[in-house]
Design an enzyme around this catalytic site. Structure first.
Site, PDB file in Angstrom:
ATOM      1  N   ASP A  39       7.236  -1.414   6.763  1.00 55.08           N
ATOM      2  CA  ASP A  39       7.022  -1.685   5.423  1.00 55.08           C
ATOM      3  C   ASP A  39       6.495  -2.993   5.035  1.00 55.08           C
ATOM      4  O   ASP A  39       6.493  -3.840   5.992  1.00 55.08           O
ATOM      5  CB  ASP A  39       8.288  -1.608   4.833  1.00 55.08           C
ATOM      6  CG  ASP A  39       8.459  -0.654   3.286  1.00 55.08           C
ATOM      7  OD1 ASP A  39       8.206   0.502   3.271  1.00 55.08           O
ATOM      8  OD2 ASP A  39       8.290  -1.523   2.369  1.00 55.08           O
ATOM      9  N   ASP A  63       1.317  -5.441   6.224  1.00 55.44           N
ATOM     10  CA  ASP A  63       0.489  -5.051   5.450  1.00 55.44           C
ATOM     11  C   ASP A  63      -0.783  -4.093   5.928  1.00 55.44           C
ATOM     12  O   ASP A  63      -1.582  -4.542   6.625  1.00 55.44           O
ATOM     13  CB  ASP A  63      -0.202  -6.347   4.768  1.00 55.44           C
ATOM     14  CG  ASP A  63      -1.243  -6.077   3.949  1.00 55.44           C
ATOM     15  OD1 ASP A  63      -1.645  -4.890   3.577  1.00 55.44           O
ATOM     16  OD2 ASP A  63      -1.876  -6.911   3.219  1.00 55.44           O
ATOM     17  N   VAL A  64      -0.508  -2.803   5.654  1.00 58.10           N
ATOM     18  CA  VAL A  64      -1.277  -1.854   6.220  1.00 58.10           C
ATOM     19  C   VAL A  64      -2.875  -1.812   5.684  1.00 58.10           C
ATOM     20  O   VAL A  64      -3.896  -1.228   6.479  1.00 58.10           O
ATOM     21  CB  VAL A  64      -0.977  -0.371   5.979  1.00 58.10           C
ATOM     22  CG1 VAL A  64       0.462  -0.152   6.425  1.00 58.10           C
ATOM     23  CG2 VAL A  64      -1.025  -0.039   4.236  1.00 58.10           C
ATOM     24  N   SER A 142      -2.256  14.485   0.340  1.00 53.04           N
ATOM     25  CA  SER A 142      -1.434  15.173  -0.817  1.00 53.04           C
ATOM     26  C   SER A 142      -2.059  16.257  -1.340  1.00 53.04           C
ATOM     27  O   SER A 142      -3.512  16.310  -1.234  1.00 53.04           O
ATOM     28  CB  SER A 142      -1.276  13.860  -2.023  1.00 53.04           C
ATOM     29  OG  SER A 142      -1.018  14.397  -3.363  1.00 53.04           O
ATOM     30  N   TYR A 155      -5.962   7.716  -6.722  1.00 54.20           N
ATOM     31  CA  TYR A 155      -5.228   8.448  -5.702  1.00 54.20           C
ATOM     32  C   TYR A 155      -5.694   9.814  -5.064  1.00 54.20           C
ATOM     33  O   TYR A 155      -5.742  10.053  -3.862  1.00 54.20           O
ATOM     34  CB  TYR A 155      -3.552   8.576  -6.500  1.00 54.20           C
ATOM     35  CG  TYR A 155      -2.855   9.302  -5.491  1.00 54.20           C
ATOM     36  CD1 TYR A 155      -1.937   8.553  -4.763  1.00 54.20           C
ATOM     37  CD2 TYR A 155      -2.283  10.566  -5.524  1.00 54.20           C
ATOM     38  CE1 TYR A 155      -0.755   9.058  -3.898  1.00 54.20           C
ATOM     39  CE2 TYR A 155      -1.215  11.041  -4.925  1.00 54.20           C
ATOM     40  CZ  TYR A 155      -0.624  10.330  -3.961  1.00 54.20           C
ATOM     41  OH  TYR A 155       0.429  10.532  -3.364  1.00 54.20           O
ATOM     42  N   LYS A 159      -6.665  10.287  -1.228  1.00 57.28           N
ATOM     43  CA  LYS A 159      -5.982  11.479  -0.624  1.00 57.28           C
ATOM     44  C   LYS A 159      -6.908  12.419  -0.064  1.00 57.28           C
ATOM     45  O   LYS A 159      -6.746  12.942   1.173  1.00 57.28           O
ATOM     46  CB  LYS A 159      -4.779  12.214  -1.318  1.00 57.28           C
ATOM     47  CG  LYS A 159      -3.526  11.120  -1.698  1.00 57.28           C
ATOM     48  CD  LYS A 159      -3.065  10.763  -0.093  1.00 57.28           C
ATOM     49  CE  LYS A 159      -1.599  10.100  -0.520  1.00 57.28           C
ATOM     50  NZ  LYS A 159      -1.028   9.681   0.788  1.00 57.28           N
ATOM     51  N   SER A 190      10.758  11.987  -5.342  1.00 57.49           N
ATOM     52  CA  SER A 190      10.755  10.642  -4.606  1.00 57.49           C
ATOM     53  C   SER A 190      10.838   9.646  -5.818  1.00 57.49           C
ATOM     54  O   SER A 190      10.859   9.869  -6.816  1.00 57.49           O
ATOM     55  CB  SER A 190       9.237  10.287  -3.811  1.00 57.49           C
ATOM     56  OG  SER A 190       8.085  10.642  -4.775  1.00 57.49           O
TER      57      SER A 190
END
Length: 247
Positions: A39, A63-64, A142, A155, A159, A190
């Site tokens: 994370d 940090d992705v 998603s 977003y 995705k 979530s």
């Protein structure tokens, strides 16, 4: 109780401090995997690992969107556990706004975390897996990437991009014994969906043939399937976990 479907394997799960990521990490661990919970904040990753409990757990900050950070996590994982067989690109953020009002910064932030972050993860993980001749990478897309959502041009685009990334990487890596698949969750309870208004949530839920939102554990079950040998002849696939929405 787990069925040990991934016993002895090592998994990295990004965005593992809460929600879907935490559910994935927990289920993989219950099924025998050594799990690295990644994370952005080290303390949150540590709290998530403590919540799961037991050994075979390693919380790490990452940090992705940063190439060096992602590669360091992969190196630490191999140093600690000796291998890497499962990598789950789950980390994500939302910066919703209409097309007219969305800032370039918010568009780029979402694209960087979801799409660039997944690409960096696929690249770093596959470098280890192809040498070992085995591995399973699961990217979390998603249903927003299938249908598009108003107010989520960033977003939805990210995705959808993850699906293309998944299929292209699957074609490149199949002959090396590395499988790459994607999961497309629909409306899942979530922290992200908790921010929706009750009315908006109810409207989305009513459009689902199963007439209910999903739970994080139901997404985790799909990831476990794709990470395990139960899906040994599946690559480049997109598995929808959405209660039948957008069939």
């Amino acid at each position: 109780m787990g069925a040990d479907l991934v016993a002895g394997r090592t998994a990295i799960v990004t965005g593992a401090a809460q929600g879907i990521g935490l559910a994935i990490a927990r289920l993989l661990h219950e099924n025998g995997a050594k799990v690295v919970l990644v994370d952005l904040a080290a303390d949150l990753a540590g709290q998530a690992a403590a919540g799961i409990g037991g050994d075979r757990l390693l919380p790490l900050a990452c940090d992705v969107t940063d190439e060096a950070s992602v590669e360091q996590v992969v190196r630490q994982t191999v140093e600690e556990f000796g291998s890497l067989e499962i990598y789950v690109n789950n980390a994500g953020i939302a910066r919703d706004a209409s097309l007219r009002k969305m800032s370039v910064d918010d568009f780029e932030a979402v694209m960087n975390v979801h799409l660039k972050g997944s690409w960096l993860g696929v690249r770093a993980a596959s470098a280890v897996m192809r040498e070992a001749g085995r591995g399973s990478i699961v990217n979390i897309s998603s249903l927003s990437g299938k249908s598009g959502n108003a107010g989520q041009t960033n977003y939805s685009a990210a995705k959808a991009g993850i699906v293309g990334l998944t299929k292209a990487a699957a074609k490149e890596l199949a002959h090396k014994g590395v499988r790459v698949n994607a999961v497309q969750p629909g409306l899942i309870r979530s922290a992200m969906t908790a921010a929706m208004s009750p009315q908006a949530f109810a409207e989305r839920e009513a459009a689902i043939p199963m007439r209910r939102a999903g739970e994080p554990g139901e997404v985790a079950g799909a990831v476990l399937f794709l990470a395990s040998d139960l899906s040994s002849y599946i690559t480049g696939a997109v598995l929808e976990v959405g209660g039948g929405r957008f069939m």
